[in-house]
Design an enzyme around this catalytic site. Structure first.
Site, PDB file in Angstrom:
ATOM      1  N   TYR A  49       7.799 -19.270  23.682  1.00 36.71           N
ATOM      2  CA  TYR A  49       9.085 -18.651  24.007  1.00 36.71           C
ATOM      3  C   TYR A  49      10.176 -19.718  24.021  1.00 36.71           C
ATOM      4  O   TYR A  49       9.944 -20.847  24.489  1.00 36.71           O
ATOM      5  CB  TYR A  49       9.005 -17.954  25.369  1.00 36.71           C
ATOM      6  CG  TYR A  49      10.086 -16.925  25.594  1.00 36.71           C
ATOM      7  CD1 TYR A  49      10.153 -15.786  24.810  1.00 36.71           C
ATOM      8  CD2 TYR A  49      11.043 -17.094  26.588  1.00 36.71           C
ATOM      9  CE1 TYR A  49      11.142 -14.831  25.004  1.00 36.71           C
ATOM     10  CE2 TYR A  49      12.032 -16.141  26.802  1.00 36.71           C
ATOM     11  CZ  TYR A  49      12.069 -15.015  26.004  1.00 36.71           C
ATOM     12  OH  TYR A  49      13.053 -14.069  26.198  1.00 36.71           O
ATOM     13  N   THR A  73      10.841   4.945  20.548  1.00 43.25           N
ATOM     14  CA  THR A  73       9.986   5.256  21.697  1.00 43.25           C
ATOM     15  C   THR A  73       9.887   4.092  22.679  1.00 43.25           C
ATOM     16  O   THR A  73       9.242   4.225  23.725  1.00 43.25           O
ATOM     17  CB  THR A  73       8.568   5.633  21.249  1.00 43.25           C
ATOM     18  OG1 THR A  73       8.003   4.544  20.493  1.00 43.25           O
ATOM     19  CG2 THR A  73       8.567   6.897  20.402  1.00 43.25           C
ATOM     20  N   VAL A 122      13.408   0.055  25.937  1.00 46.09           N
ATOM     21  CA  VAL A 122      14.832  -0.247  25.761  1.00 46.09           C
ATOM     22  C   VAL A 122      15.526   0.899  25.042  1.00 46.09           C
ATOM     23  O   VAL A 122      16.624   1.322  25.428  1.00 46.09           O
ATOM     24  CB  VAL A 122      15.016  -1.566  24.978  1.00 46.09           C
ATOM     25  CG1 VAL A 122      16.480  -1.756  24.587  1.00 46.09           C
ATOM     26  CG2 VAL A 122      14.559  -2.748  25.817  1.00 46.09           C
ATOM     27  N   ASP A 175       6.104   7.346  11.873  1.00 45.71           N
ATOM     28  CA  ASP A 175       5.431   8.598  11.542  1.00 45.71           C
ATOM     29  C   ASP A 175       4.154   8.732  12.372  1.00 45.71           C
ATOM     30  O   ASP A 175       3.435   7.752  12.587  1.00 45.71           O
ATOM     31  CB  ASP A 175       5.086   8.624  10.056  1.00 45.71           C
ATOM     32  CG  ASP A 175       6.316   8.627   9.182  1.00 45.71           C
ATOM     33  OD1 ASP A 175       6.674   9.702   8.681  1.00 45.71           O
ATOM     34  OD2 ASP A 175       6.930   7.553   9.006  1.00 45.71           O
ATOM     35  N   ARG A 176       3.874   9.955  12.831  1.00 46.18           N
ATOM     36  CA  ARG A 176       2.701  10.200  13.684  1.00 46.18           C
ATOM     37  C   ARG A 176       2.365  11.676  13.635  1.00 46.18           C
ATOM     38  O   ARG A 176       3.195  12.520  13.276  1.00 46.18           O
ATOM     39  CB  ARG A 176       2.986   9.745  15.118  1.00 46.18           C
ATOM     40  CG  ARG A 176       4.137  10.519  15.770  1.00 46.18           C
ATOM     41  CD  ARG A 176       4.580   9.871  17.059  1.00 46.18           C
ATOM     42  NE  ARG A 176       5.370   8.696  16.796  1.00 46.18           N
ATOM     43  CZ  ARG A 176       5.493   7.650  17.623  1.00 46.18           C
ATOM     44  NH1 ARG A 176       4.869   7.659  18.773  1.00 46.18           N
ATOM     45  NH2 ARG A 176       6.241   6.623  17.312  1.00 46.18           N
ATOM     46  N   MET A 184       9.262  -6.241  16.120  1.00 46.60           N
ATOM     47  CA  MET A 184       7.907  -5.746  16.356  1.00 46.60           C
ATOM     48  C   MET A 184       7.042  -5.723  15.101  1.00 46.60           C
ATOM     49  O   MET A 184       5.824  -5.811  15.187  1.00 46.60           O
ATOM     50  CB  MET A 184       7.961  -4.368  17.002  1.00 46.60           C
ATOM     51  CG  MET A 184       8.421  -4.399  18.434  1.00 46.60           C
ATOM     52  SD  MET A 184       8.236  -2.822  19.285  1.00 46.60           S
ATOM     53  CE  MET A 184       9.564  -1.909  18.534  1.00 46.60           C
ATOM     54  N   LYS A 212       3.658  -0.217  29.835  1.00 44.16           N
ATOM     55  CA  LYS A 212       4.044  -1.460  30.507  1.00 44.16           C
ATOM     56  C   LYS A 212       3.307  -1.573  31.832  1.00 44.16           C
ATOM     57  O   LYS A 212       3.221  -0.619  32.609  1.00 44.16           O
ATOM     58  CB  LYS A 212       5.548  -1.489  30.750  1.00 44.16           C
ATOM     59  CG  LYS A 212       6.026  -2.734  31.508  1.00 44.16           C
ATOM     60  CD  LYS A 212       7.464  -2.609  31.941  1.00 44.16           C
ATOM     61  CE  LYS A 212       8.406  -2.838  30.796  1.00 44.16           C
ATOM     62  NZ  LYS A 212       8.463  -4.265  30.384  1.00 44.16           N
TER      63      LYS A 212
END
Length: 379
Positions: A72, A184, A187, A208-209, A285, A372
């Site tokens: 980081y 989704t 944030v 897509d799902r 991501m 989370k």
């Protein structure tokens, strides 16, 4: 029942002679849990002249894990203050604390206040912490436990992304939009709520799902996204030419793109922007680079910038204070939802848990997938 602010009853709280913190002195990319230890130590500060806090809850964020890995960009200074053989730092950047003791003459805080640290790298994975100045803390008495524990990173990121970069004009035509991918994410859900409360419409892109319709409906009805589309639609030229204008409506202005995915997704949301608009990248991501067509820069005047909450707080601390205050007002009037449904609670039983129990609890949170993880201390 979700824990909420409540004043301590005891007028003379007992502060232990030793504190417990999860610390690290080295780093490991392969196994960040391997560098963590549970350390007992006597605080070096004069507690009668300090603000003493006990921890109520802290999340395990990707940035916390990245710090353990040593990758980081911002790392806390390591010291010998925690009775370790090698210089060490307390893990964790975010969390909510309760004030248990204040020095004589302190007027900004009282015993029982809930607070969060103003800056990162303060070390939050601990049972107690000590601060010298109330100016280094922000009161969050009006929030529930999970909102307070996560407002510093996700909440303030979402608020500043929406409010700090575009001079929105929602009064004239009332059809101003932002577009975001990773719809989704925590944030993104907060962005949708903040945008809606400020008269800004949100086009959220999700992967897509099989349960796309169900997820899209939840994002729209519960979290306030104006319209949810799939990544396939996001990248489809025919959809963007024929269907997207119908979704946006007349005189639509897509003025801001929020990117936390990268790759093709980033270029697709950038293409939806009006001339001289802005794309902010705050994550990656997909682990793919941000790819932007040359034409967007030359012919549409696109500006592409990065956003990092840690840097923003260092440079403009008042922005974080303002964000917390405004989100708190939204929470109180019901326009900002607690993230409790997005959280998996891990319980640290302060009285009964052994040092090894605590260490293994946090390690499991680091390794865990899905929601989370938030460690809540049971006092």
């Amino acid at each position: 029942m979700i824990p909420t602010f409540k004043r301590m009853m005891s007028s003379k709280p007992t502060i232990p002679k030793q504190f417990k913190s999860l610390v690290y002195s080295s780093h490991s990319v392969e196994d960040p849990t391997s560098v963590l230890t549970l350390q007992r130590y006597t605080p070096k500060e004069d507690l009668t002249k300090s603000i003493v806090l006990r921890s109520l809850a802290f999340p395990i964020n990707p940035s916390d894990i990245n710090q353990l890995q040593g990758v980081y960009p911002s790392l806390p200074e390591k010291t010998l203050d925690y009775s370790t053989k090698a210089p060490s730092a307390i893990a964790g950047n975010e969390g909510v604390f309760e004030v248990v003791s204040i020095p004589e003459g302190e007027t900004d805080l009282v015993q029982g206040d809930w607070v969060i640290p103003l800056e990162a790298n303060q070390g939050t994975w601990s049972d107690y912490r000590v601060f010298a100045n109330s100016s280094d803390l922000i009161k969050v008495n009006d929030l529930d436990l999970y909102t307070a524990a996560t407002i510093s990173v996700n909440g303030c990121t979402a608020y500043q992304l929406v409010k700090n970069y575009v001079n929105w004009d929602v009064q004239s035509l009332g059809n101003e939009w932002l577009v975001q991918n990773a719809g989704t994410s925590g944030v993104s859900k907060m962005v949708s709520q903040i945008a809606k409360a400020n008269g800004i419409k949100t086009l959220s892109v999700i992967r897509d799902r099989d349960d796309f319709d169900e997820v899209a409906s939840t994002l729209e009805k519960k979290y306030g996204a104006t319209k949810v589309i799939s990544e396939t639609q996001n990248n489809d030229k025919q959809f963007n030419k024929e269907e997207l204008p119908k979704i946006l409506g007349s005189h639509a202005r897509v003025r801001l793109a929020l990117n936390s995915v990268g790759g093709k997704s980033s270029s697709a949301i950038a293409r939806k922007l009006e001339n001289d608009a802005l794309m902010l990248t705050y994550g990656g991501m997909s682990k793919q680079p941000v790819t932007l067509p040359t034409s967007l820069h030359i012919f549409k005047g696109l500006t592409s910038k990065g956003f990092w909450i840690t840097k923003n707080v260092k440079e403009r601390p008042q922005d974080k204070i303002d964000a917390v205050q405004n989100i708190t007002e939204m929470y109180k009037d019901g326009t900002f939802l607690s993230p409790r449904d997005e959280i998996e609670k891990l319980q640290w039983d302060v009285r009964r848990a052994s040092d090894n129990d605590i260490l293994e609890l946090v390690k499991a949170g680091i390794r865990g997938k899905g929601k989370k993880k938030v460690v809540a201390l049971q006092w």
